[in-house]
Design an enzyme around this catalytic site. Structure first.
Site, mmCIF file in Angstrom:
data_model
loop_
_atom_site.group_PDB
_atom_site.id
_atom_site.type_symbol
_atom_site.label_atom_id
_atom_site.label_comp_id
_atom_site.label_asym_id
_atom_site.label_seq_id
_atom_site.Cartn_x
_atom_site.Cartn_y
_atom_site.Cartn_z
ATOM 1 N N GLU A 230 0.886 -1.181 0.000
ATOM 2 C CA GLU A 230 0.000 0.000 0.000
ATOM 3 C C GLU A 230 0.909 1.212 0.000
ATOM 4 O OE1 GLU A 230 -3.312 0.014 -0.029
ATOM 5 O OE2 GLU A 230 -3.713 -2.119 0.256
ATOM 6 N N CYS A 264 -2.109 9.024 3.033
ATOM 7 C CA CYS A 264 -1.940 8.564 1.646
ATOM 8 C C CYS A 264 -3.147 8.959 0.809
ATOM 9 C CB CYS A 264 -1.744 7.062 1.625
ATOM 10 S SG CYS A 264 -3.075 6.166 2.427
HETATM 11 P P1 NAD Z 1 8.900 4.756 3.927
HETATM 12 O O1 NAD Z 1 8.738 3.954 2.690
HETATM 13 O O2 NAD Z 1 10.065 5.656 4.045
HETATM 14 O O3 NAD Z 1 8.982 3.801 5.214
HETATM 15 C C1 NAD Z 1 7.947 2.889 5.511
HETATM 16 C C2 NAD Z 1 8.497 1.777 6.383
HETATM 17 O O4 NAD Z 1 9.417 1.001 5.631
HETATM 18 C C3 NAD Z 1 9.240 2.241 7.627
HETATM 19 O O5 NAD Z 1 8.882 1.413 8.710
HETATM 20 C C4 NAD Z 1 10.698 2.010 7.242
HETATM 21 O O6 NAD Z 1 11.551 1.780 8.345
HETATM 22 C C5 NAD Z 1 10.584 0.772 6.392
HETATM 23 N N1 NAD Z 1 11.693 0.528 5.452
HETATM 24 C C6 NAD Z 1 12.554 1.431 4.912
HETATM 25 N N2 NAD Z 1 13.401 0.795 4.054
HETATM 26 C C7 NAD Z 1 13.068 -0.509 4.056
HETATM 27 C C8 NAD Z 1 13.551 -1.660 3.357
HETATM 28 N N3 NAD Z 1 14.567 -1.585 2.485
HETATM 29 N N4 NAD Z 1 12.956 -2.853 3.581
HETATM 30 C C9 NAD Z 1 11.918 -2.950 4.443
HETATM 31 N N5 NAD Z 1 11.420 -1.902 5.132
HETATM 32 C C10 NAD Z 1 11.976 -0.689 4.942
HETATM 33 O O7 NAD Z 1 7.524 5.539 4.122
HETATM 34 P P2 NAD Z 1 7.172 6.655 5.192
HETATM 35 O O8 NAD Z 1 7.912 7.910 4.834
HETATM 36 O O9 NAD Z 1 7.306 6.101 6.551
HETATM 37 O O10 NAD Z 1 5.605 6.863 4.927
HETATM 38 C C11 NAD Z 1 5.085 7.775 4.015
HETATM 39 C C12 NAD Z 1 4.671 7.052 2.753
HETATM 40 O O11 NAD Z 1 3.733 6.040 3.060
HETATM 41 C C13 NAD Z 1 3.958 7.974 1.767
HETATM 42 O O12 NAD Z 1 4.425 7.706 0.462
HETATM 43 C C14 NAD Z 1 2.510 7.565 1.893
HETATM 44 O O13 NAD Z 1 1.719 7.815 0.769
HETATM 45 C C15 NAD Z 1 2.631 6.104 2.164
HETATM 46 N N6 NAD Z 1 1.417 5.609 2.790
HETATM 47 C C16 NAD Z 1 0.590 4.773 2.077
HETATM 48 C C17 NAD Z 1 -0.596 4.330 2.634
HETATM 49 C C18 NAD Z 1 -1.547 3.417 1.882
HETATM 50 O O14 NAD Z 1 -2.398 2.804 2.504
HETATM 51 N N7 NAD Z 1 -1.458 3.322 0.577
HETATM 52 C C19 NAD Z 1 -0.933 4.714 3.930
HETATM 53 C C20 NAD Z 1 -0.073 5.565 4.615
HETATM 54 C C21 NAD Z 1 1.105 5.993 4.043
#
Ligand code: NAD
Length: 475
Positions: A230, A264
């Site tokens: 997501e 999001c």
């Molecule tokens: P991010 O992708 O930077 O991080 C998300 C998570 O992934 C964190 O827990 C992080 O530690 C982890 N992570 C980072 N690198 C990783 C890797 N290589 N392998 C596994 N895990 C890893 O996102 P963010 O900045 O925390 O959140 C904001 C983003 O999330 C925005 O793009 C937003 O649109 C999206 N979002 C989507 C939804 C949805 O339901 N579609 C909901 C909320 C947020």
């Protein structure tokens, strides 16, 4: 054990006032082993008993409400939404428990082509589910996939964002109170911990950015496990000439700036029929100008701080890029520093175009760029001119008109005569289109069913066919 200390910033003060030990592969592997052992007993329980256990968890969350919401309040810098996240998780636990028994088909079905052969489904959960969540709704997005996975019979390890990890400790206290610590746990850490978690689980649920989602997808593909992704969005709102201005501007404002736009499903682009564009823009600007920060008093106002300080630079860059290319800022427009935190008032932008980043790249902040359109075809072309397809919204004079416009939008959910409804309503199944995600719907019945692999029992009620029936010279 390979653990690293990570320092965590407080979004209201800017201070690094908390720290976590990031779990390494050995700790994750040991945790996974412990949960896998307990999962065998968990999955053997009848659904009703797993449901009863999850109702105990709901009660425990209520019991620890003060502790959990206090931590979440520091994580996110907002109070009311912290409470709503907790209440939402409790309601979700109770809702899934009530609904789950009705969601799976049962019994034998007679074959169509071969009536003497009948089949029945069995449902086998993935033993261990990994959940990786982002910082914008730390509790909600940690639990949204976890609850149906647990109910399906899986054990779950959650890795919350390293930006907002404080709520996990009181959550663990509630989980222990419910006696579920051997099938549900949190591990703390950053991207490296998330990557190690993928190595240890049988299915991964990831909510976050497209860039990280690609890495998660690649890691899951190498391990050959399902990934439910997501990701980001760039949700458009189309307002037609027949729309009620008061209601449409209410929906546009709330849909764009709730949670400081850090959602999001936030509305990030607003397209308004030329006939009503000026009146809409005037009313939206008036309403946007009346919005208050929840600073200095967290119990007042509508907008919390920008949780992740790096996001403030992205918002500033988008505003500056728009201004440099001819956009005008009607409200807000400057990231403010109060008490060490970063804040941005609703920022209404006009004279915008798709040559600007604010109309094409994910914003994740309270920006409201408004653009006129002449025809519905033009509005749809603009709305679909994006690599994202998370959700969208249409405001029109009637639901029928809104529905007709929605048919042309390439996104997984469209709110009609409101905006961003997927943030509050979880019952409708939806996929994420384009770069916004991959995998089955996390909402509606499929949100539960996707944690169960189908195993078919196929029974012959007649005599097995002899090999001779397949001989080259059989008649
Ligand atoms: P991010 O992708 O930077 O991080 C998300 C998570 O992934 C964190 O827990 C992080 O530690 C982890 N992570 C980072 N690198 C990783 C890797 N290589 N392998 C596994 N895990 C890893 O996102 P963010 O900045 O925390 O959140 C904001 C983003 O999330 C925005 O793009 C937003 O649109 C999206 N979002 C989507 C939804 C949805 O339901 N579609 C909901 C909320 C947020």
């Amino acid at each position: 054990m390979t653990t690293r200390t990570l320092h965590v910033r407080n979004p209201r003060t800017g201070e690094l006032d908390y720290q976590i030990q990031a779990a390494g592969p050995e700790e994750i592997s040991a945790t996974a082993q412990r949960l896998r052992a307990a999962q065998r007993g968990w999955t053997a329980l009848p659904l009703a008993e797993r449901g009863a256990a999850l109702l105990r968890l709901a009660d425990a969350l209520v019991k620890f409400r003060t502790e959990i919401t206090a931590a979440l309040e520091i994580d996110t810098g907002r109070r009311r939404i912290a409470g709503l996240e907790l209440d939402g998780a409790v309601a979700s636990l109770r809702g899934w428990v009530a609904q789950a028994p009705t969601l799976l088909p049962e019994g034998w079905t007679q074959g169509r082509a071969m009536p003497h052969i009948r089949h029945a489904p069995q449902f086998v959960p993935y033993a261990l589910t990994g959940v990786i969540s982002p910082w914008n709704f730390p509790l909600t997005l940690s639990m949204i996939d976890t609850i149906p996975a647990l109910l399906a019979g899986s054990a779950v390890i959650i890795k919350p964002s390293e930006v907002t990890p404080r709520f996990a400790a009181p959550m663990m206290a509630a989980i222990a109170e419910a006696g579920l610590e051997d099938i549900l746990t949190f591990v703390q850490g950053d991207g490296a911990t998330g990557a190690a978690l993928i190595e240890a689980v049988d299915v991964i649920c990831f909510t976050g950015s497209v860039a990280t989602g690609r890495k998660v997808a690649a890691a899951a593909a190498t391990k050959m496990i399902p990934a439910f992704l997501e990701l980001g969005g760039k949700d458009p709102l189309i307002v037609t000439a027949s729309a009620d201005l008061e209601k449409a501007t209410d929906a546009a404002l709330r849909g764009s700036v709730l949670s400081t736009g850090q959602a999001c499903q936030s509305i990030e682009r607003i397209y308004v029929a030329a006939e009503i564009h000026d009146a809409f823009l005037k009313r939206l600007t008036e309403k946007a100008a009346a919005v208050r920060l929840n600073w200095p008093d967290i119990s007042q106002g509508e907008l919390g701080p920008i949780i992740f300080d790096k996001q403030a630079a992205i918002l500033t860059a988008q505003i500056e890029d728009a201004k440099a290319n001819g956009a005008a800022v009607l409200t807000g427009g400057t990231v403010e520093n109060h008490g060490g935190g970063c804040w941005l008032l609703p920022t209404v932008l006009t004279n915008v175009s798709h040559q600007m980043k604010v109309m094409t790249e994910e914003t994740f902040g309270p920006l409201l760029p408004v653009m006129p359109f002449a025809t519905i075809d033009e509005a749809l072309a603009l709305a679909n001119d994006t690599e994202y397809g998370l959700s969208a919204a249409v405001f029109a004079g009637t639901l029928e008109e809104a529905e007709a416009v929605a048919a042309g939008i390439e996104a997984g959910a469209v709110s009609l005569n409101d905006a961003a409804l997927t943030g509050i309503f979880y019952e409708a199944e939806k996929h994420s289109f384009k770069l916004s995600g991959l995998g089955g719907s996390r909402m509606g019945p499929a949100g539960f069913q996707r944690f169960l692999r189908r195993k078919a029992l196929i029974a012959n009620t007649g005599a097995p066919a002899p090999l001779s029936a397949f001989a080259e010279d059989a008649s």
